[in-house]
Design an enzyme around this catalytic site. Structure first.
Site, PDB file in Angstrom:
ATOM      1  N   ASP A  30       0.860  -1.187   0.000  1.00 42.40           N
ATOM      2  CA  ASP A  30       0.000   0.000   0.000  1.00 42.40           C
ATOM      3  C   ASP A  30       0.898   1.240   0.000  1.00 42.40           C
ATOM      4  OD1 ASP A  30      -3.219   0.411   1.099  1.00 42.40           O
ATOM      5  OD2 ASP A  30      -1.879   2.136   1.031  1.00 42.40           O
ATOM      6  N   ASN A  87     -12.657  -3.909   3.088  1.00 48.41           N
ATOM      7  CA  ASN A  87     -13.682  -2.909   3.330  1.00 48.41           C
ATOM      8  C   ASN A  87     -14.718  -2.983   2.209  1.00 48.41           C
ATOM      9  OD1 ASN A  87     -12.283  -1.859   5.603  1.00 48.41           O
ATOM     10  ND2 ASN A  87     -10.948  -0.705   4.230  1.00 48.41           N
ATOM     11  N   GLY A  93     -15.161   2.509   4.559  1.00 49.10           N
ATOM     12  CA  GLY A  93     -13.918   3.145   4.127  1.00 49.10           C
ATOM     13  C   GLY A  93     -13.376   2.642   2.802  1.00 49.10           C
ATOM     14  N   GLN A  94     -14.192   1.922   2.018  1.00 42.21           N
ATOM     15  CA  GLN A  94     -13.689   1.454   0.720  1.00 42.21           C
ATOM     16  C   GLN A  94     -13.509   2.653  -0.215  1.00 42.21           C
ATOM     17  OE1 GLN A  94     -16.045  -1.547  -1.336  1.00 42.21           O
ATOM     18  NE2 GLN A  94     -14.425  -1.894  -2.833  1.00 42.21           N
ATOM     19  N   SER A  95     -12.321   2.749  -0.806  1.00 41.14           N
ATOM     20  CA  SER A  95     -12.040   3.858  -1.728  1.00 41.14           C
ATOM     21  C   SER A  95     -11.691   3.372  -3.128  1.00 41.14           C
ATOM     22  CB  SER A  95     -10.903   4.730  -1.178  1.00 41.14           C
ATOM     23  OG  SER A  95      -9.725   3.966  -1.007  1.00 41.14           O
ATOM     24  N   HIS A 100     -10.054  -6.063  -2.912  1.00 45.01           N
ATOM     25  CA  HIS A 100      -8.713  -6.150  -2.331  1.00 45.01           C
ATOM     26  C   HIS A 100      -8.822  -6.452  -0.854  1.00 45.01           C
ATOM     27  CE1 HIS A 100     -10.043  -1.945  -2.121  1.00 45.01           C
ATOM     28  NE2 HIS A 100      -9.360  -1.841  -0.989  1.00 45.01           N
ATOM     29  N   HIS A 102      -6.527  -6.120   2.731  1.00 43.26           N
ATOM     30  CA  HIS A 102      -5.382  -5.490   3.380  1.00 43.26           C
ATOM     31  C   HIS A 102      -4.741  -6.507   4.316  1.00 43.26           C
ATOM     32  CE1 HIS A 102      -6.777  -1.188   2.579  1.00 43.26           C
ATOM     33  NE2 HIS A 102      -7.909  -1.848   2.424  1.00 43.26           N
TER      34      HIS A 102
HETATM   35  P1  5GP Z   1      -9.738   0.830   0.626  1.00 38.27           P
HETATM   36  O1  5GP Z   1      -9.822   2.210   1.213  1.00 38.27           O
HETATM   37  O2  5GP Z   1     -10.519   0.753  -0.677  1.00 38.27           O
HETATM   38  O3  5GP Z   1     -10.101  -0.275   1.572  1.00 38.27           O
HETATM   39  O4  5GP Z   1      -8.225   0.561   0.279  1.00 38.27           O
HETATM   40  C1  5GP Z   1      -7.594   1.115  -0.833  1.00 38.27           C
HETATM   41  C2  5GP Z   1      -6.133   1.184  -0.522  1.00 38.27           C
HETATM   42  O5  5GP Z   1      -5.431   1.390  -1.737  1.00 38.27           O
HETATM   43  C3  5GP Z   1      -5.746   2.334   0.421  1.00 38.27           C
HETATM   44  O6  5GP Z   1      -5.143   1.812   1.583  1.00 38.27           O
HETATM   45  C4  5GP Z   1      -4.798   3.181  -0.426  1.00 38.27           C
HETATM   46  O7  5GP Z   1      -3.723   3.692   0.333  1.00 38.27           O
HETATM   47  C5  5GP Z   1      -4.334   2.198  -1.483  1.00 38.27           C
HETATM   48  N1  5GP Z   1      -3.975   2.818  -2.750  1.00 38.27           N
HETATM   49  C6  5GP Z   1      -4.724   3.698  -3.458  1.00 38.27           C
HETATM   50  N2  5GP Z   1      -4.110   4.032  -4.607  1.00 38.27           N
HETATM   51  C7  5GP Z   1      -2.936   3.345  -4.621  1.00 38.27           C
HETATM   52  C8  5GP Z   1      -1.853   3.291  -5.563  1.00 38.27           C
HETATM   53  O8  5GP Z   1      -1.841   3.932  -6.607  1.00 38.27           O
HETATM   54  N3  5GP Z   1      -0.805   2.474  -5.235  1.00 38.27           N
HETATM   55  C9  5GP Z   1      -0.787   1.743  -4.084  1.00 38.27           C
HETATM   56  N4  5GP Z   1       0.300   0.959  -3.876  1.00 38.27           N
HETATM   57  N5  5GP Z   1      -1.797   1.769  -3.181  1.00 38.27           N
HETATM   58  C10 5GP Z   1      -2.846   2.567  -3.447  1.00 38.27           C
END
Ligand code: 5GP
Ligand code: ZN
Length: 114
Positions: A30, A87, A93-95, A100, A102
Site C-alpha cells: 500500500d 472494506n 472506508g472502501q475507496s 482487495h 489489506h
Molecule cells: P480501501 O480504502 O478501498 O479499503 O483501500 C484502498 C487502498 O489502496 C488504500 O489503503 C490506499 O492507500 C491504497 N492505494 C490507493 N491508490 C494506490 C496506488 O496507486 N498504489 C498503491 N500501492 N496503493 C494505493
C-alpha cells in the site's frame, strides 16, 4: 484502457512494489501504509468490485489469496500476529472498487477497528 487504478497496477502502467503473486492474485505494498507491513492482495482480473460480489466461481482465486497472505506474513516475520481485512462500501472506508484485502502487521492492532 481501464480506469481502475488496481487494474493499471497489475498491467504495469502504474508502479507498485510487488511482494508476491500467484496465477490469479497479485500482492503489492500500500502506498499509504497504516502499519509496518501493509500489503494489498487483489485478483489480477477485475472479477469483483468488493467482497459483496463474491461467489463460488471465485473459490480458486480466494484460496490462492489466503495462501499468499499467509506466505507473505511468514516472509515478513509477523509471528506475533497479523490481520487480513476487506472494506465494503463507503461507510467501511472502501475507496478503490477492485476487490482487495489489506494484510496488516508489525505493530499491535486495536480491536475493534476504528
Ligand atoms: P480501501 O480504502 O478501498 O479499503 O483501500 C484502498 C487502498 O489502496 C488504500 O489503503 C490506499 O492507500 C491504497 N492505494 C490507493 N491508490 C494506490 C496506488 O496507486 N498504489 C498503491 N500501492 N496503493 C494505493
Ligand atoms: Zn480493476
Amino acid at each position: 484502457m481501464s480506469e481502475c487504478i488496481f487494474c493499471q497496477i497489475v498491467a504495469g502502467r502504474i508502479a507498485a512494489k510487488k511482494v508476491g503473486e500467484t496465477t490469479h492474485v497479485y500482492a503489492f505494498r500500500d502506498n499509504n501504509p497504516q502499519a509496518p507491513t501493509h500489503v494489498l492482495l487483489i485478483p489480477r482480473e477485475h472479477v469483483a468490485d468488493s467482497a459483496a460480489d463474491l461467489g463460488p466461481q471465485h473459490a480458486v482465486m480466494l484460496t490462492e489469496l489466503f495462501g499468499l497472505a499467509a506466505k507473505i506474513a511468514r516472509d515478513e516475520r509477523l509471528e506475533l500476529g497479523w490481520r487480513l481485512v476487506t472494506n465494503v462500501g463507503p461507510e467501511a472506508g472502501q475507496s478503490v472498487y477492485h476487490l482487495h484485502f489489506h494484510l496488516l502487521g508489525g505493530r499491535s492492532l486495536r480491536w475493534p477497528p476504528g
